[in-house]
Design an enzyme around this catalytic site. Structure first.
Site, PDB file in Angstrom:
ATOM      1  N   CYS A 142       0.803  -1.222   0.000  1.00 31.37           N
ATOM      2  CA  CYS A 142       0.000   0.000   0.000  1.00 31.37           C
ATOM      3  C   CYS A 142       0.837   1.274   0.000  1.00 31.37           C
ATOM      4  CB  CYS A 142      -0.934   0.010   1.213  1.00 31.37           C
ATOM      5  SG  CYS A 142      -2.117  -1.355   1.243  1.00 31.37           S
ATOM      6  N   VAL A 143       2.047   1.193   0.496  1.00 31.04           N
ATOM      7  CA  VAL A 143       2.881   2.387   0.604  1.00 31.04           C
ATOM      8  C   VAL A 143       3.542   2.762  -0.725  1.00 31.04           C
ATOM      9  CG1 VAL A 143       5.119   1.335   1.171  1.00 31.04           C
ATOM     10  CG2 VAL A 143       4.441   3.476   2.290  1.00 31.04           C
TER      11      VAL A 143
END
Length: 354
Positions: A142-143
């Site tokens: 997600c980052v």
């Protein structure tokens, strides 16, 4: 700041299959049948994530035909190539440039494996130059949307006349363990969706305009948090690791990290006019609003993205960026912050100047 790279344009693309949450829920419940201890509990998981519908890589009946990880990954390669091509085309068209202007493509995903990598396969479908630099990133989860923007900007500071492109394609539905009734898997079955996004970034001397300048970035790693989020890789594929401690990690760290980052640039949270944040899920967003003392409107576009298409891992924050540029662009000179958290556990921050 005149020497800072600038976000020029964004583009997005999705598989054509869009289903409302109730349809997906009914299909999953029917598939699990008697193995499902409580249909009511599955319904609660799907409703608590506040997702109204999602794009899926395949039609619902096609998932039944996936026999193993190889089948799912083959589908990932086929669909990701199409989605990635369309996202890149959309971004380049908005930027008003052709693919020959691009000097670097960074691609990121955590939902499929390909060698040659995704951006290499797209070299045969989009007429990039033969000397294009390529960097595939895998594992950031997600980052990676925010991390990708930061890494692209790092490249362009050393080549101010250059143009770079970030591509994210995530087909989360192809990772679902359809025989598992674990709590993380049931949450994932209601939360994650599929799609892709591309971002064109121009160096300070590229002559390209459009969106905000990328002023600075910061990476923050939280030690001994490997089991907070990630994959367990088995012969069945990519099994989700998703701890209930994620909101607590957000509350424990995000305010301190954001404040320290902004302070290094003579800023405070009160100076930020646009918050471009990853829609991790309702509890994560509520923890972020609480930790950063944000009002209800600050993350409105992030909440909208979660409701309309679900959590698309690294792609999601780029969709929020696209919406911000199209619908809620702040006044020139305003400050903005891109923020995402992901496996390791870690966070990535990018300071923008509109």
């Amino acid at each position: 700041m005149s020497d800072s790279p600038r976000i020029v344009a964004t583009g997005s693309a999705f598989p054509p299959n869009y289903y409302d949450q109730e349809t997906i829920l009914a299909a999953l419940a029917d598939h699990l049948g008697e193995r499902l201890p409580s249909r009511r509990r599955l319904e609660a998981f799907h409703r608590h994530v506040r997702v109204s519908g999602r794009h899926l890589a395949l039609t619902i009946p096609e998932y039944v035909a996936l026999r193993n990880f190889g089948d799912a990954n083959d589908a990932w390669i086929r669909v990701a190539t199409d989605v990635g091509r369309r996202a890149i085309r959309a971004a380049l068209e908005r930027a008003g440039i052709g693919p020959e202007r691009v000097d670097l493509v960074v691609s990121t995903t955590v939902t499929g494996i390909a060698t040659p990598s995704l951006e290499a396969r797209l070299m045969n479908r989009i007429p990039f130059r033969r000397d294009l630099r390529r960097i595939p990133m895998f594992g950031l989860g997600c980052v990676a949307g925010v991390a990708g923007i930061a890494r692209v900007a790092d490249f362009l500071r050393g080549r101010p006349d250059g143009v770079a492109l970030l591509l994210s394609v995530e087909l989360c539905s192809l990772t679902l363990q359809r025989e598992s009734i674990s709590v993380p898997n049931m949450i994932a079955s209601g939360l994650f969706g599929d799609g892709g996004a591309a971002v064109v970034v121009g160096g300070a001397e590229s002559g390209l305009e459009g969106g905000p300048q990328i002023i600075a970035s910061r990476s923050v790693f939280y030690r001994d948090t490997e089991r907070v989020m990630g994959w367990d890789v088995t012969e069945r594929g990519l099994g989700i690791v998703l701890s209930s401690s994620v909101p607590r990690v957000v509350r424990d760290h995000v305010r301190e990290d954001v404040d320290a980052f902004l302070a290094d640039h003579g800023l405070t949270r009160a100076d930020i006019r646009s918050w471009v944040c990853h829609p991790g899920g309702p509890k994560v967003l509520e923890a972020m609003e609480e930790a950063l003392e944000l009002d209800g409107e600050a993350l409105a576009l992030t909440w909208d993205s979660l409701a309309n298409v679900g959590n698309l891992s690294s792609t999601s924050v780029l969709l929020v960026l696209e919406q911000t540029m199209a619908e809620r662009r702040p006044p020139p000179g305003s400050w903005g912050l891109m923020l995402a958290m992901g496996p390791a556990f870690c966070s990535e921050l990018v300071l923008l100047r509109w």
